[in-house]
Design a protein around this motif. Sequence first.
Motif: not given
Length: 92
Positions: A1-7, A73-74
């Motif tokens: 899963q990409g990070l674009v939604v979280q970013e 997220p960490t």
Amino acid sequence: QGLVVQEAAALGVPAIVPDTSAARDRLEDNATGLWFKGGDREHLKTRIQMLQSADLVEKFGKEAFKRFWSRPPTLDRHTRDLLHVYSIMLKD
């Protein structure tokens, strides 16, 4: 899963994702963004039109931002969550 939604959420930007993708797990439909029926161009078009409303974009964006930063997220959290999932899988 990409990070674009979280970013996007980290910046207060709501996303539109297909309900058939893993990205769906990163937003709540009609709260932090929108889902559209995967492969349905007309439904995607409808969802895009919904976000022509500045008020709706602001509402979803604020909620996405709040939720992201309430539990950012960490590496430690990711590792702990991953180990938890593995422990559940190994019980079966």
